[in-house]
Design a protein around this motif. Sequence first.
Motif, short mmCIF file in Angstrom:
data_model
loop_
_atom_site.label_atom_id
_atom_site.label_comp_id
_atom_site.label_asym_id
_atom_site.label_seq_id
_atom_site.Cartn_x
_atom_site.Cartn_y
_atom_site.Cartn_z
N THR A 50 49.06 40.02 33.81
CA THR A 50 48.28 38.78 33.72
C THR A 50 46.81 39.10 33.54
N ALA A 51 46.03 38.05 33.30
CA ALA A 51 44.60 38.23 33.07
C ALA A 51 43.89 38.69 34.34
N SER A 52 44.49 38.43 35.52
CA SER A 52 43.83 38.81 36.76
C SER A 52 44.20 40.22 37.20
N TYR A 53 44.90 40.96 36.34
CA TYR A 53 45.31 42.31 36.70
C TYR A 53 44.07 43.19 36.89
N GLY A 54 43.94 43.80 38.04
CA GLY A 54 42.83 44.68 38.33
C GLY A 54 41.57 43.95 38.79
N ARG A 55 41.63 42.64 38.92
CA ARG A 55 40.46 41.89 39.37
C ARG A 55 40.58 41.58 40.84
N ASN A 56 39.47 41.25 41.43
CA ASN A 56 39.42 40.89 42.84
C ASN A 56 40.06 39.52 43.02
N PRO A 57 41.08 39.39 43.87
CA PRO A 57 41.72 38.07 44.02
C PRO A 57 40.81 37.03 44.67
N SER A 58 39.76 37.47 45.35
CA SER A 58 38.85 36.50 45.96
C SER A 58 37.80 36.01 44.96
N PHE A 70 21.93 26.58 42.52
CA PHE A 70 21.13 25.42 42.12
C PHE A 70 19.96 25.20 43.07
N PHE A 71 20.23 25.25 44.37
CA PHE A 71 19.17 24.96 45.34
C PHE A 71 18.24 26.15 45.59
N ILE A 72 18.74 27.36 45.38
CA ILE A 72 17.90 28.56 45.54
C ILE A 72 18.12 29.42 44.28
N PRO A 73 17.42 29.10 43.19
CA PRO A 73 17.68 29.78 41.92
C PRO A 73 17.46 31.29 41.95
N LEU A 74 16.52 31.75 42.75
CA LEU A 74 16.27 33.19 42.82
C LEU A 74 17.49 33.91 43.40
N VAL A 75 18.11 33.34 44.41
CA VAL A 75 19.33 33.93 44.99
C VAL A 75 20.47 33.90 43.97
N GLY A 76 20.61 32.79 43.24
CA GLY A 76 21.63 32.70 42.20
C GLY A 76 21.45 33.76 41.12
N LEU A 77 20.22 33.99 40.71
CA LEU A 77 19.93 35.02 39.71
C LEU A 77 20.24 36.41 40.24
N ILE A 78 19.87 36.68 41.49
CA ILE A 78 20.14 37.99 42.08
C ILE A 78 21.64 38.21 42.23
N LEU A 79 22.37 37.19 42.69
CA LEU A 79 23.83 37.32 42.82
C LEU A 79 24.49 37.53 41.46
N TRP A 80 24.01 36.85 40.43
CA TRP A 80 24.57 37.05 39.10
C TRP A 80 24.36 38.49 38.64
N MET A 81 23.15 39.03 38.87
CA MET A 81 22.87 40.41 38.43
C MET A 81 23.71 41.42 39.21
N ILE A 82 23.98 41.17 40.48
CA ILE A 82 24.76 42.10 41.29
C ILE A 82 26.25 42.01 40.97
N TRP A 83 26.76 40.79 40.79
CA TRP A 83 28.20 40.58 40.66
C TRP A 83 28.72 40.51 39.23
N LYS A 84 27.90 40.59 38.21
CA LYS A 84 28.37 40.32 36.85
C LYS A 84 29.49 41.24 36.38
N ASN A 85 29.61 42.46 36.93
CA ASN A 85 30.69 43.36 36.54
C ASN A 85 31.85 43.36 37.52
N ASP A 86 31.54 43.21 38.81
CA ASP A 86 32.58 43.29 39.84
C ASP A 86 33.29 41.96 40.09
N ARG A 87 32.55 40.88 40.11
CA ARG A 87 33.10 39.55 40.39
C ARG A 87 32.59 38.57 39.34
N PRO A 88 33.11 38.64 38.12
CA PRO A 88 32.54 37.81 37.04
C PRO A 88 32.69 36.31 37.26
N GLY A 89 33.72 35.87 37.95
CA GLY A 89 33.88 34.43 38.19
C GLY A 89 32.81 33.88 39.10
#
Length: 126
Positions: A50-58, A70-89
């Motif tokens: 399936t498409a979720s093979y090898g991905r984090n189920p959480s 939305f409410f803290i854009p700087l945190v959203g940007l930092i989380l996107w930069m940290i998680w973009k490869n490990d947790r893309p969803g």
Amino acid sequence: MSNPTPYQPVQPTQLAQYASPNQSQYAQPQPAYGQPNYAPPVQPVYPQPTASYGRNPSDTGSFGWAVLGFFIPLVGLILWMIWKNDRPGDAGMAGKGALVSVIINVVLFILWIVFAGILFAASGSY
């Protein structure tokens, strides 16, 4: 008149090539009457990955990450930069929340400048 050539009989080895024109020489023989016709073995069917093979189920891409971004854009940007490869969803939701927040803030800032300019012009003081 010339003498016709005598008829030459066909040899049995020559008849074999004309005996069954519909079958190739590699065709499998048909079973005799009364013998069972066995089918070839069936290959087992394995499930497709399936498409979720090898991905984090959480990594579900929760709406909560979009609200946080939305409410803290700087945190959203930092989380996107940290998680973009490990947790893309989840990274996508946090990044989208931050992007929407920034776009809305820019639009509101432009509207505030226009409104302030209108009020300044209406007041009559230069």
